[in-house]
Design a protein around this motif. Structure first.
Motif, PDB file in Angstrom:
ATOM      1  N   SER A  77      28.747 -19.621 -44.435  1.00 54.29           N
ATOM      2  CA  SER A  77      28.527 -21.055 -44.283  1.00 54.29           C
ATOM      3  C   SER A  77      29.634 -21.852 -44.959  1.00 54.29           C
ATOM      4  O   SER A  77      30.180 -22.816 -44.393  1.00 54.29           O
ATOM      5  N   ALA A  78      30.006 -21.462 -46.178  1.00 57.01           N
ATOM      6  CA  ALA A  78      31.030 -22.199 -46.921  1.00 57.01           C
ATOM      7  C   ALA A  78      32.379 -22.171 -46.217  1.00 57.01           C
ATOM      8  O   ALA A  78      33.142 -23.147 -46.268  1.00 57.01           O
ATOM      9  N   PHE A  79      32.673 -21.066 -45.545  1.00 57.02           N
ATOM     10  CA  PHE A  79      33.968 -20.927 -44.889  1.00 57.02           C
ATOM     11  C   PHE A  79      33.920 -21.339 -43.416  1.00 57.02           C
ATOM     12  O   PHE A  79      34.925 -21.209 -42.714  1.00 57.02           O
ATOM     13  N   SER A  80      32.771 -21.843 -42.964  1.00 54.39           N
ATOM     14  CA  SER A  80      32.640 -22.206 -41.554  1.00 54.39           C
ATOM     15  C   SER A  80      33.180 -23.587 -41.235  1.00 54.39           C
ATOM     16  O   SER A  80      33.395 -23.915 -40.067  1.00 54.39           O
ATOM     17  N   HIS A  81      33.420 -24.402 -42.252  1.00 55.32           N
ATOM     18  CA  HIS A  81      33.870 -25.772 -42.018  1.00 55.32           C
ATOM     19  C   HIS A  81      35.357 -25.802 -41.714  1.00 55.32           C
ATOM     20  O   HIS A  81      36.151 -25.125 -42.389  1.00 55.32           O
ATOM     21  N   PRO A  82      35.778 -26.567 -40.735  1.00 54.44           N
ATOM     22  CA  PRO A  82      37.211 -26.658 -40.460  1.00 54.44           C
ATOM     23  C   PRO A  82      37.941 -27.315 -41.626  1.00 54.44           C
ATOM     24  O   PRO A  82      37.389 -28.201 -42.292  1.00 54.44           O
ATOM     25  N   PRO A  83      39.160 -26.893 -41.894  1.00 55.00           N
ATOM     26  CA  PRO A  83      39.930 -27.535 -42.968  1.00 55.00           C
ATOM     27  C   PRO A  83      40.105 -29.027 -42.706  1.00 55.00           C
ATOM     28  O   PRO A  83      40.171 -29.473 -41.562  1.00 55.00           O
ATOM     29  N   HIS A 135      40.712 -23.717 -48.219  1.00 52.80           N
ATOM     30  CA  HIS A 135      39.295 -23.360 -48.094  1.00 52.80           C
ATOM     31  C   HIS A 135      38.393 -24.319 -48.867  1.00 52.80           C
ATOM     32  O   HIS A 135      37.185 -24.359 -48.611  1.00 52.80           O
ATOM     33  N   VAL A 136      38.958 -25.101 -49.799  1.00 53.68           N
ATOM     34  CA  VAL A 136      38.140 -26.108 -50.488  1.00 53.68           C
ATOM     35  C   VAL A 136      38.417 -27.516 -49.975  1.00 53.68           C
ATOM     36  O   VAL A 136      37.893 -28.480 -50.548  1.00 53.68           O
ATOM     37  N   SER A 137      39.196 -27.641 -48.905  1.00 55.49           N
ATOM     38  CA  SER A 137      39.452 -28.987 -48.381  1.00 55.49           C
ATOM     39  C   SER A 137      38.178 -29.668 -47.870  1.00 55.49           C
ATOM     40  O   SER A 137      38.028 -30.882 -48.052  1.00 55.49           O
ATOM     41  N   PRO A 138      37.203 -28.952 -47.274  1.00 52.72           N
ATOM     42  CA  PRO A 138      35.939 -29.624 -46.939  1.00 52.72           C
ATOM     43  C   PRO A 138      35.193 -30.110 -48.183  1.00 52.72           C
ATOM     44  O   PRO A 138      34.536 -31.159 -48.148  1.00 52.72           O
ATOM     45  N   PHE A 139      35.284 -29.371 -49.271  1.00 48.10           N
ATOM     46  CA  PHE A 139      34.676 -29.798 -50.531  1.00 48.10           C
ATOM     47  C   PHE A 139      35.379 -31.040 -51.071  1.00 48.10           C
ATOM     48  O   PHE A 139      34.731 -31.992 -51.537  1.00 48.10           O
ATOM     49  N   ILE A 187      30.434 -25.119 -53.363  1.00 50.12           N
ATOM     50  CA  ILE A 187      31.548 -25.801 -52.692  1.00 50.12           C
ATOM     51  C   ILE A 187      31.293 -25.982 -51.203  1.00 50.12           C
ATOM     52  O   ILE A 187      32.213 -26.324 -50.455  1.00 50.12           O
ATOM     53  N   ASP A 188      30.059 -25.789 -50.781  1.00 49.65           N
ATOM     54  CA  ASP A 188      29.700 -25.868 -49.360  1.00 49.65           C
ATOM     55  C   ASP A 188      29.049 -27.215 -49.069  1.00 49.65           C
ATOM     56  O   ASP A 188      27.921 -27.471 -49.507  1.00 49.65           O
ATOM     57  N   PRO A 189      29.734 -28.113 -48.343  1.00 47.96           N
ATOM     58  CA  PRO A 189      29.150 -29.425 -48.073  1.00 47.96           C
ATOM     59  C   PRO A 189      27.802 -29.377 -47.372  1.00 47.96           C
ATOM     60  O   PRO A 189      27.047 -30.361 -47.433  1.00 47.96           O
ATOM     61  N   ALA A 190      27.480 -28.254 -46.735  1.00 51.98           N
ATOM     62  CA  ALA A 190      26.198 -28.147 -46.048  1.00 51.98           C
ATOM     63  C   ALA A 190      25.062 -27.737 -46.975  1.00 51.98           C
ATOM     64  O   ALA A 190      23.902 -27.725 -46.559  1.00 51.98           O
TER      65      ALA A 190
END
Length: 290
Positions: free
Chosen positions: A16-22, A73-77, A271-274
């Motif tokens: 889930s944490a890595f599923s968000h696009p940069p 990988h933390v750009s969505p965060f 760090i997962d916005p979801a």
């Protein structure tokens, strides 16, 4: 919880944490000549808290100090924080040898050189790249290996006298919010956290004991800096015992460190916005920033 169930949940959290696009930054600035010596800046998307410039959050990504894991990988965060009214500076730094063994953690002393240089350069860079940010209201945060680096950066004034990164006084910080940090190298080594990453960061078995006083946050106390650790109780990557050991060391040094333990939360929801845990992180940062 059975081991296989816990492992399956941890895998789902990581996915889930890595599923968000940069998320592309609003600006990028270099603090050195190496390609990894850059900082991405994210402007606040909303006005939050009292009026005026937004508090600045300097974020240090994790990934066991290994080359395959960079700030993307933390750009969505970072974007998540920007959408809550923070200005964000996402710091890149040199990690393991990208041209050699990608499994090796960190580079001594380059990883530390870079974090020190980035934070020293940050006030000047942010004035140019993100004038709506207030570097006087600076909070450091970091996840996992980045949590270690955030704690270390806040403790440069208590490094050994011969450390090249030592500063003459405490940094101008509102505080540190370290997320599942590798905060005690002795405990991390005992538990083989991230496959011995802390040992590799310091150059291997022979150098580990000699270099720990220059790198291990648990040995760099008290700092006099407001510090909060946020830790999932179900974290299989950096277990709760690591954060607890750091908090205990701080207490023995006469310093109170906040420790927020989240039930049924593993390593990556922080760090997962979801994930709900990410909102808890944002609130902990806000408590220090405003």
């Amino acid at each position: 919880m059975p081991d296989d169930v816990a492992a399956a949940r941890a895998a789902a959290e990581e996915e889930s944490a890595f599923s968000h696009p940069p998320v592309d930054p609003d600006a990028t600035a270099a603090y050195g000549d190496h390609p990894d010596q850059v900082i991405d800046f994210y402007a606040p998307r909303v006005q939050a808290g009292p009026g005026g410039p937004a508090p600045l959050v300097a974020a240090l990504h994790g990934g066991a100090w290994r080359a395959p894991y960079d700030r993307r990988h933390v750009s969505p965060f970072a974007d998540f924080l920007a959408r809550r009214g923070f200005a964000v500076a996402s710091v890149e730094y040199r990690r393991g040898d990208a041209e050699g063994d990608a499994a090796v953690a960190g580079r001594w002393p380059e990883t530390f050189d870079d974090v020190a240089a980035a934070l020293d350069a940050l006030p000047g860079l942010v004035r140019e790249a993100l004038p709506q940010a207030d570097p006087r209201r600076l909070v450091l945060t970091g996840h996992s290996a980045g949590g270690h680096l955030a704690l270390w950066a806040a403790a440069r004034h208590v490094l050994p006298a011969d450390a090249p990164w030592r500063t003459g006084g405490p940094p101008a910080l509102r505080g540190v919010v370290a997320l599942a940090p590798i905060a005690d190298f002795a405990v991390a080594e005992k538990l083989d956290v991230c496959g011995g990453a802390a040992r590799q960061l310091l150059g291997g078995h022979e150098a580990f004991a000699e270099r720990r006083p220059y790198a291990d946050p648990a040995l760099l106390l008290p700092t006099g800096i407001a510090t909060t650790l946020v830790q999932g109780r179900a974290d299989l990557d950096v277990p709760q015992a690591v954060a607890e050991s750091y908090a205990d060391a701080a207490a023995k040094a006469g310093e109170m460190v906040g420790l927020t333990l989240l039930e049924d939360v593993g390593h990556f929801p922080l760090i997962d916005p979801a994930a709900d845990a990410c909102a808890v992180v944002a609130e902990e940062i806000a408590q220090l920033a405003w």
